[in-house]
Design a protein around this motif. Structure first.
Motif, PDB file in Angstrom:
ATOM      1  N   GLU A   3      11.152 -12.324   5.706  1.00 35.50           N
ATOM      2  CA  GLU A   3      12.256 -11.553   6.262  1.00 35.50           C
ATOM      3  C   GLU A   3      11.805 -10.891   7.555  1.00 35.50           C
ATOM      4  O   GLU A   3      10.676 -10.434   7.661  1.00 35.50           O
ATOM      5  N   VAL A   6      12.704  -7.958  10.548  1.00 37.66           N
ATOM      6  CA  VAL A   6      13.476  -6.764  10.860  1.00 37.66           C
ATOM      7  C   VAL A   6      13.109  -6.322  12.257  1.00 37.66           C
ATOM      8  O   VAL A   6      11.927  -6.249  12.602  1.00 37.66           O
ATOM      9  N   ARG A  19      13.410  -3.262  15.039  1.00 36.84           N
ATOM     10  CA  ARG A  19      13.719  -1.862  15.263  1.00 36.84           C
ATOM     11  C   ARG A  19      13.168  -1.450  16.614  1.00 36.84           C
ATOM     12  O   ARG A  19      12.083  -1.866  17.002  1.00 36.84           O
ATOM     13  N   LEU A  44      11.844   2.319   7.854  1.00 34.53           N
ATOM     14  CA  LEU A  44      12.623   1.145   7.444  1.00 34.53           C
ATOM     15  C   LEU A  44      13.507   1.419   6.235  1.00 34.53           C
ATOM     16  O   LEU A  44      14.500   0.760   6.043  1.00 34.53           O
ATOM     17  N   LYS A  75       6.004  -3.306  -0.016  1.00 34.19           N
ATOM     18  CA  LYS A  75       5.959  -4.646   0.562  1.00 34.19           C
ATOM     19  C   LYS A  75       4.889  -4.669   1.634  1.00 34.19           C
ATOM     20  O   LYS A  75       4.581  -3.658   2.244  1.00 34.19           O
ATOM     21  N   LYS A  76       4.311  -5.825   1.847  1.00 37.24           N
ATOM     22  CA  LYS A  76       3.333  -5.997   2.911  1.00 37.24           C
ATOM     23  C   LYS A  76       4.040  -6.520   4.146  1.00 37.24           C
ATOM     24  O   LYS A  76       5.022  -7.238   4.050  1.00 37.24           O
ATOM     25  N   ALA A  77       3.511  -6.170   5.320  1.00 35.98           N
ATOM     26  CA  ALA A  77       4.141  -6.603   6.563  1.00 35.98           C
ATOM     27  C   ALA A  77       3.087  -6.784   7.636  1.00 35.98           C
ATOM     28  O   ALA A  77       2.022  -6.188   7.594  1.00 35.98           O
ATOM     29  N   LYS A 127      13.725   2.741   1.793  1.00 33.73           N
ATOM     30  CA  LYS A 127      13.088   2.505   0.491  1.00 33.73           C
ATOM     31  C   LYS A 127      13.082   1.041   0.074  1.00 33.73           C
ATOM     32  O   LYS A 127      12.237   0.618  -0.702  1.00 33.73           O
ATOM     33  N   GLN A 128      14.031   0.248   0.587  1.00 29.67           N
ATOM     34  CA  GLN A 128      14.078  -1.158   0.175  1.00 29.67           C
ATOM     35  C   GLN A 128      12.831  -1.914   0.619  1.00 29.67           C
ATOM     36  O   GLN A 128      12.566  -3.017   0.167  1.00 29.67           O
ATOM     37  N   PHE A 129      12.031  -1.321   1.520  1.00 30.72           N
ATOM     38  CA  PHE A 129      10.808  -1.970   1.988  1.00 30.72           C
ATOM     39  C   PHE A 129       9.553  -1.369   1.360  1.00 30.72           C
ATOM     40  O   PHE A 129       8.449  -1.727   1.731  1.00 30.72           O
ATOM     41  N   SER A 130       9.702  -0.455   0.412  1.00 31.82           N
ATOM     42  CA  SER A 130       8.524   0.156  -0.199  1.00 31.82           C
ATOM     43  C   SER A 130       7.747  -0.883  -0.997  1.00 31.82           C
ATOM     44  O   SER A 130       8.305  -1.825  -1.554  1.00 31.82           O
TER      45      SER A 130
END
Length: 83
Positions: free
Chosen positions: A2, A4, A6, A20, A27-29, A22-25
């Motif tokens: 995914e 994103v 910003r 970003l 998760k690795k990026a 809470k929906q990205f808590s």
């Protein structure tokens, strides 16, 4: 995968916070920072370098993508410029 996008602003010390939600808590990026110049566009070469260094095209290395063999297709006769 995914993606994103910003916009962020840096303070005088070069610090920034990227929020970003809470929906990205948990998760690795991987973060790529592209500095925007008012009159400068990124060249095609620079975009290719960024894409090559990232993981965007790693799926091409998966065995499921290796579907063609030397026996597929029609040979090309380079001398006569014909198939």
């Amino acid at each position: 995968m995914e993606a994103v996008e910003r916009n962020i602003v840096f303070d005088d010390q070069g610090n920034s916070v990227l929020i970003l939600g809470k929906q990205f808590s948990k998760k690795k990026a991987k973060v790529v920072v592209l500095f925007k110049e008012e009159e400068e566009e990124l060249s095609e070469k620079m975009w290719m370098k960024i894409a090559d260094q990232g993981n965007a095209f790693d799926f091409w290395n998966e065995p499921s993508e290796d579907i063609y063999t030397l026996n597929d297709g029609i040979p090309y006769n380079q001398q006569n410029n014909e198939v």
